[in-house]
Scaffold this motif. Structure first.
Motif, PDB file in Angstrom:
ATOM      1  N   ASP A 246       5.743 -21.762  -5.475  1.00  0.00           N
ATOM      2  CA  ASP A 246       4.358 -22.045  -5.809  1.00  0.00           C
ATOM      3  C   ASP A 246       4.231 -22.825  -7.109  1.00  0.00           C
ATOM      4  O   ASP A 246       3.262 -23.543  -7.310  1.00  0.00           O
ATOM      5  N   GLU A 247       5.201 -22.631  -7.996  1.00  0.00           N
ATOM      6  CA  GLU A 247       5.125 -23.299  -9.289  1.00  0.00           C
ATOM      7  C   GLU A 247       5.951 -24.578  -9.224  1.00  0.00           C
ATOM      8  O   GLU A 247       7.161 -24.540  -9.043  1.00  0.00           O
ATOM      9  N   LEU A 248       5.279 -25.713  -9.356  1.00  0.00           N
ATOM     10  CA  LEU A 248       5.946 -27.001  -9.296  1.00  0.00           C
ATOM     11  C   LEU A 248       5.972 -27.608 -10.691  1.00  0.00           C
ATOM     12  O   LEU A 248       4.950 -28.064 -11.191  1.00  0.00           O
ATOM     13  N   PRO A 249       7.149 -27.568 -11.361  1.00  0.00           N
ATOM     14  CA  PRO A 249       7.213 -28.066 -12.729  1.00  0.00           C
ATOM     15  C   PRO A 249       6.880 -29.544 -12.782  1.00  0.00           C
ATOM     16  O   PRO A 249       7.389 -30.362 -12.003  1.00  0.00           O
ATOM     17  N   GLY A 250       6.010 -29.876 -13.704  1.00  0.00           N
ATOM     18  CA  GLY A 250       5.635 -31.269 -13.866  1.00  0.00           C
ATOM     19  C   GLY A 250       4.955 -31.833 -12.649  1.00  0.00           C
ATOM     20  O   GLY A 250       5.063 -33.020 -12.354  1.00  0.00           O
ATOM     21  N   GLY A 251       4.281 -30.984 -11.884  1.00  0.00           N
ATOM     22  CA  GLY A 251       3.705 -31.407 -10.617  1.00  0.00           C
ATOM     23  C   GLY A 251       2.675 -32.507 -10.798  1.00  0.00           C
ATOM     24  O   GLY A 251       1.733 -32.372 -11.557  1.00  0.00           O
ATOM     25  N   ARG A 252       2.878 -33.610 -10.087  1.00  0.00           N
ATOM     26  CA  ARG A 252       1.933 -34.705 -10.126  1.00  0.00           C
ATOM     27  C   ARG A 252       1.011 -34.606  -8.929  1.00  0.00           C
ATOM     28  O   ARG A 252       1.383 -34.051  -7.890  1.00  0.00           O
ATOM     29  N   PRO A 253      -0.187 -35.180  -9.011  1.00  0.00           N
ATOM     30  CA  PRO A 253      -1.107 -35.124  -7.871  1.00  0.00           C
ATOM     31  C   PRO A 253      -0.543 -35.879  -6.687  1.00  0.00           C
ATOM     32  O   PRO A 253       0.121 -36.911  -6.830  1.00  0.00           O
ATOM     33  N   GLN A 254      -0.829 -35.375  -5.490  1.00  0.00           N
ATOM     34  CA  GLN A 254      -0.378 -36.030  -4.285  1.00  0.00           C
ATOM     35  C   GLN A 254      -1.133 -37.347  -4.096  1.00  0.00           C
ATOM     36  O   GLN A 254      -2.292 -37.478  -4.483  1.00  0.00           O
ATOM     37  N   PRO A 255      -0.472 -38.349  -3.499  1.00  0.00           N
ATOM     38  CA  PRO A 255      -1.149 -39.634  -3.291  1.00  0.00           C
ATOM     39  C   PRO A 255      -2.262 -39.503  -2.267  1.00  0.00           C
ATOM     40  O   PRO A 255      -2.243 -38.625  -1.403  1.00  0.00           O
ATOM     41  N   THR A 256      -3.234 -40.386  -2.358  1.00  0.00           N
ATOM     42  CA  THR A 256      -4.368 -40.395  -1.442  1.00  0.00           C
ATOM     43  C   THR A 256      -4.481 -41.782  -0.802  1.00  0.00           C
ATOM     44  O   THR A 256      -3.739 -42.718  -1.144  1.00  0.00           O
ATOM     45  N   PHE A 257      -5.428 -41.883   0.112  1.00  0.00           N
ATOM     46  CA  PHE A 257      -5.643 -43.179   0.768  1.00  0.00           C
ATOM     47  C   PHE A 257      -6.086 -44.237  -0.237  1.00  0.00           C
ATOM     48  O   PHE A 257      -5.782 -45.421  -0.077  1.00  0.00           O
ATOM     49  N   GLY A 258      -6.775 -43.805  -1.269  1.00  0.00           N
ATOM     50  CA  GLY A 258      -7.217 -44.743  -2.283  1.00  0.00           C
ATOM     51  C   GLY A 258      -6.088 -45.346  -3.095  1.00  0.00           C
ATOM     52  O   GLY A 258      -6.293 -46.328  -3.828  1.00  0.00           O
ATOM     53  N   ASP A 259      -4.881 -44.783  -3.006  1.00  0.00           N
ATOM     54  CA  ASP A 259      -3.733 -45.315  -3.736  1.00  0.00           C
ATOM     55  C   ASP A 259      -3.015 -46.420  -2.971  1.00  0.00           C
ATOM     56  O   ASP A 259      -2.023 -46.970  -3.472  1.00  0.00           O
ATOM     57  N   LEU A 260      -3.466 -46.742  -1.759  1.00  0.00           N
ATOM     58  CA  LEU A 260      -2.793 -47.775  -0.964  1.00  0.00           C
ATOM     59  C   LEU A 260      -2.784 -49.138  -1.668  1.00  0.00           C
ATOM     60  O   LEU A 260      -1.741 -49.813  -1.686  1.00  0.00           O
ATOM     61  N   PRO A 261      -3.897 -49.610  -2.243  1.00  0.00           N
ATOM     62  CA  PRO A 261      -3.848 -50.911  -2.927  1.00  0.00           C
ATOM     63  C   PRO A 261      -2.797 -50.949  -4.037  1.00  0.00           C
ATOM     64  O   PRO A 261      -2.111 -51.971  -4.210  1.00  0.00           O
ATOM     65  N   ALA A 262      -2.671 -49.867  -4.790  1.00  0.00           N
ATOM     66  CA  ALA A 262      -1.660 -49.836  -5.857  1.00  0.00           C
ATOM     67  C   ALA A 262      -0.256 -49.899  -5.277  1.00  0.00           C
ATOM     68  O   ALA A 262       0.649 -50.534  -5.846  1.00  0.00           O
ATOM     69  N   THR A 285     -14.912 -40.589   3.429  1.00  0.00           N
ATOM     70  CA  THR A 285     -15.007 -39.440   4.331  1.00  0.00           C
ATOM     71  C   THR A 285     -13.683 -39.113   5.005  1.00  0.00           C
ATOM     72  O   THR A 285     -13.606 -38.175   5.810  1.00  0.00           O
ATOM     73  N   LEU A 286     -12.656 -39.871   4.710  1.00  0.00           N
ATOM     74  CA  LEU A 286     -11.346 -39.610   5.307  1.00  0.00           C
ATOM     75  C   LEU A 286     -10.777 -38.297   4.758  1.00  0.00           C
ATOM     76  O   LEU A 286     -10.731 -38.104   3.539  1.00  0.00           O
ATOM     77  N   PRO A 287     -10.340 -37.368   5.610  1.00  0.00           N
ATOM     78  CA  PRO A 287      -9.767 -36.101   5.122  1.00  0.00           C
ATOM     79  C   PRO A 287      -8.581 -36.366   4.199  1.00  0.00           C
ATOM     80  O   PRO A 287      -7.774 -37.276   4.461  1.00  0.00           O
ATOM     81  N   PRO A 288      -8.436 -35.593   3.130  1.00  0.00           N
ATOM     82  CA  PRO A 288      -7.322 -35.832   2.185  1.00  0.00           C
ATOM     83  C   PRO A 288      -5.951 -35.775   2.853  1.00  0.00           C
ATOM     84  O   PRO A 288      -5.071 -36.589   2.528  1.00  0.00           O
ATOM     85  N   ALA A 289      -5.742 -34.827   3.771  1.00  0.00           N
ATOM     86  CA  ALA A 289      -4.439 -34.720   4.425  1.00  0.00           C
ATOM     87  C   ALA A 289      -4.136 -35.965   5.241  1.00  0.00           C
ATOM     88  O   ALA A 289      -3.001 -36.475   5.250  1.00  0.00           O
ATOM     89  N   THR A 290      -5.143 -36.492   5.931  1.00  0.00           N
ATOM     90  CA  THR A 290      -4.950 -37.714   6.714  1.00  0.00           C
ATOM     91  C   THR A 290      -4.662 -38.902   5.802  1.00  0.00           C
ATOM     92  O   THR A 290      -3.786 -39.727   6.085  1.00  0.00           O
ATOM     93  N   GLY A 291      -5.396 -38.988   4.684  1.00  0.00           N
ATOM     94  CA  GLY A 291      -5.145 -40.061   3.738  1.00  0.00           C
ATOM     95  C   GLY A 291      -3.748 -40.004   3.157  1.00  0.00           C
ATOM     96  O   GLY A 291      -3.086 -41.030   2.971  1.00  0.00           O
ATOM     97  N   ARG A 292      -3.288 -38.790   2.865  1.00  0.00           N
ATOM     98  CA  ARG A 292      -1.937 -38.640   2.317  1.00  0.00           C
ATOM     99  C   ARG A 292      -0.885 -39.052   3.352  1.00  0.00           C
ATOM    100  O   ARG A 292       0.110 -39.706   3.020  1.00  0.00           O
ATOM    101  N   THR A 293      -1.099 -38.677   4.608  1.00  0.00           N
ATOM    102  CA  THR A 293      -0.160 -39.072   5.662  1.00  0.00           C
ATOM    103  C   THR A 293      -0.153 -40.582   5.830  1.00  0.00           C
ATOM    104  O   THR A 293       0.907 -41.197   6.015  1.00  0.00           O
ATOM    105  N   ALA A 294      -1.344 -41.191   5.781  1.00  0.00           N
ATOM    106  CA  ALA A 294      -1.421 -42.652   5.896  1.00  0.00           C
ATOM    107  C   ALA A 294      -0.652 -43.332   4.764  1.00  0.00           C
ATOM    108  O   ALA A 294       0.055 -44.329   4.981  1.00  0.00           O
ATOM    109  N   TYR A 295      -0.780 -42.804   3.575  1.00  0.00           N
ATOM    110  CA  TYR A 295      -0.063 -43.361   2.426  1.00  0.00           C
ATOM    111  C   TYR A 295       1.442 -43.311   2.678  1.00  0.00           C
ATOM    112  O   TYR A 295       2.160 -44.282   2.415  1.00  0.00           O
ATOM    113  N   ARG A 296       1.928 -42.156   3.195  1.00  0.00           N
ATOM    114  CA  ARG A 296       3.364 -42.022   3.425  1.00  0.00           C
ATOM    115  C   ARG A 296       3.844 -42.956   4.527  1.00  0.00           C
ATOM    116  O   ARG A 296       4.974 -43.467   4.474  1.00  0.00           O
ATOM    117  N   VAL A 297       3.011 -43.190   5.538  1.00  0.00           N
ATOM    118  CA  VAL A 297       3.392 -44.115   6.600  1.00  0.00           C
ATOM    119  C   VAL A 297       3.579 -45.529   6.028  1.00  0.00           C
ATOM    120  O   VAL A 297       4.585 -46.202   6.291  1.00  0.00           O
TER     121      VAL A 297
END
Length: 382
Positions: A246-262, A285-297
């Motif tokens: 549960d404890e993630l040292p130095g945990g950074r926020p997960q990427p979102t769909f809005g991070d695609l341009p970067a 309105t895109l669900p965060p989990a879907t946006g994160r999966t899209a980013y990884r794709v």
């Protein structure tokens, strides 16, 4: 072999119990002689008392035959009454009702026979019969109740142990699943990061005549990328080694769909020509989990393009809207020889599993006009 202390205590307790029953047998004989002043049966009573008390030593190993034998001895003398009572109770505590009832019936019959040919002058035979039946019925009921109670306690203990083991298994499975997910995340991130480093390192190797400014910029990007890769590697190692995930040292926020341009801009800075068509309606309105999966794709597609077709353009299209789903298509030319960086071969496997878990589909293979195509479809509720 040395006997443990609990076993020795149980053995001594059993022997003390046998001795107490022997004393009760002797008291029964003494009471009968004192009440009737008849000593003609005294030798038989003594022999029966010794034999019946000795048979109690066999009761733990052979309870049925011992209890029946004690019931037979009870027909001869009241000295066998206490041992026979113990035998009936023992069988009632260990065996099913039908078997225990038959043994109790044998004990009752044995005492009834004893009362016929050696009557007790202090009580009538009718009351003797009533008491005999009542005592054996009480022994049978008591023994069966103890047996049922013991079985219930054992069942509850077994269920508790099984529930505890099941809970431990579920926790272990949850930890394994979480670690697998984290390893997949780090694979995607590190593969992307290292492919960028390889691109810049290749530029330094094949263009040593570049201006000092470009060389310094490339070296700076490599140095920054190495630090980021080390941080990410340290993060995944700490997660996989940590007991509590549960404890993630130095945990950074997960990427979102809005991070695609970067992400696209980062690939362009590394020298990859990316044609990015964005036809997404109301991305907020895109669900965060879907946006994160899209980013990884997209990240995996760009990483593979950089590995296998370095220096060639990539075409990326993202389209969709609420109710229509999200469609991602990425096309790059065919491989131009040896991959820029060696791959593990598990990136697309993990990506397929990730997309399936998100409720979507993933397809990859040859593009119609040649090259490689990666296409994903993800749900987007209205």
């Amino acid at each position: 072999m040395e006997v443990c202390a609990p076993v020795r205590r149980n053995r001594w307790a059993f022997l003390v119990g046998v001795a107490i029953v022997g004393v009760l047998s002797a008291a029964s004989v003494y009471g009968r002689v004192a009440s009737t002043d008849d000593t003609q049966w005294l030798p038989l009573d003594i022999i029966v008392g010794i034999v019946s008390t000795g048979l109690l030593l066999l009761l733990p190993r052979r309870p049925l035959s011992t209890a029946v034998g004690l019931a037979v001895l009870a027909t001869l003398s009241p000295a066998a009454t206490p041992p026979s009572t113990v035998g009936t109770l023992t069988v009632a505590q260990r065996f099913p009702l039908r078997t225990a009832a038959l043994v109790a019936l044998a004990g009752t019959a044995g005492h009834l026979v004893q009362g016929l040919w050696r009557p007790n002058g202090n009580i009538t035979y009718l009351w003797f019969t009533i008491l005999d039946v009542a005592v054996h019925a009480a022994l049978l009921g008591w023994g069966q109740w103890n047996q049922a109670h013991r079985q219930l306690v054992d069942s509850l203990r077994e269920r508790a142990d099984r529930a505890e083991a099941e809970q431990g298994r579920r926790v272990a499975e949850a930890r394994t699943l979480e670690r697998t997910q984290m390893a997949r995340e780090m694979h995607d991130v590190l593969a992307h990061r290292l492919s960028l480093l390889a691109t810049y390192a290749g530029a330094l190797e094949y263009r040593p005549d570049s201006s000092p400014e470009k060389l310094a910029k490339a070296a700076g990007v490599i140095r920054t990328g190495v630090h980021q890769a080390l941080d990410e590697l340290r993060e995944v190692i700490s997660v996989l080694r940590d007991t509590e995930i549960d404890e993630l040292p130095g945990g950074r926020p997960q990427p979102t769909f809005g991070d695609l341009p970067a992400l696209v801009a980062e690939s362009r800075e590394a020298g990859t020509t990316v044609s990015y068509d964005d036809h997404v309606a109301d991305a907020t309105t895109l669900p965060p989990a879907t946006g994160r999966t899209a980013y990884r794709v997209v990240q995996e597609g760009l990483t593979n393009a950089r590995k296998h077709a370095a220096g060639h353009p990539v075409w990326l299209s993202v389209a969709g809207g609420p109710g229509d789903g999200l469609r991602i298509e990425l096309i790059n030319p065919a491989s131009n020889g040896t991959p820029l960086t060696p791959g593990s071969g598990t990136g697309l496997v993990g990506l397929t599993e990730r997309v399936h878990l998100a409720g979507g589909t993933l397809d990859h293979g040859k593009a119609p006009g040649g090259g490689f195509r990666l296409e994903a479809s993800l749900p987007w509720p209205a």
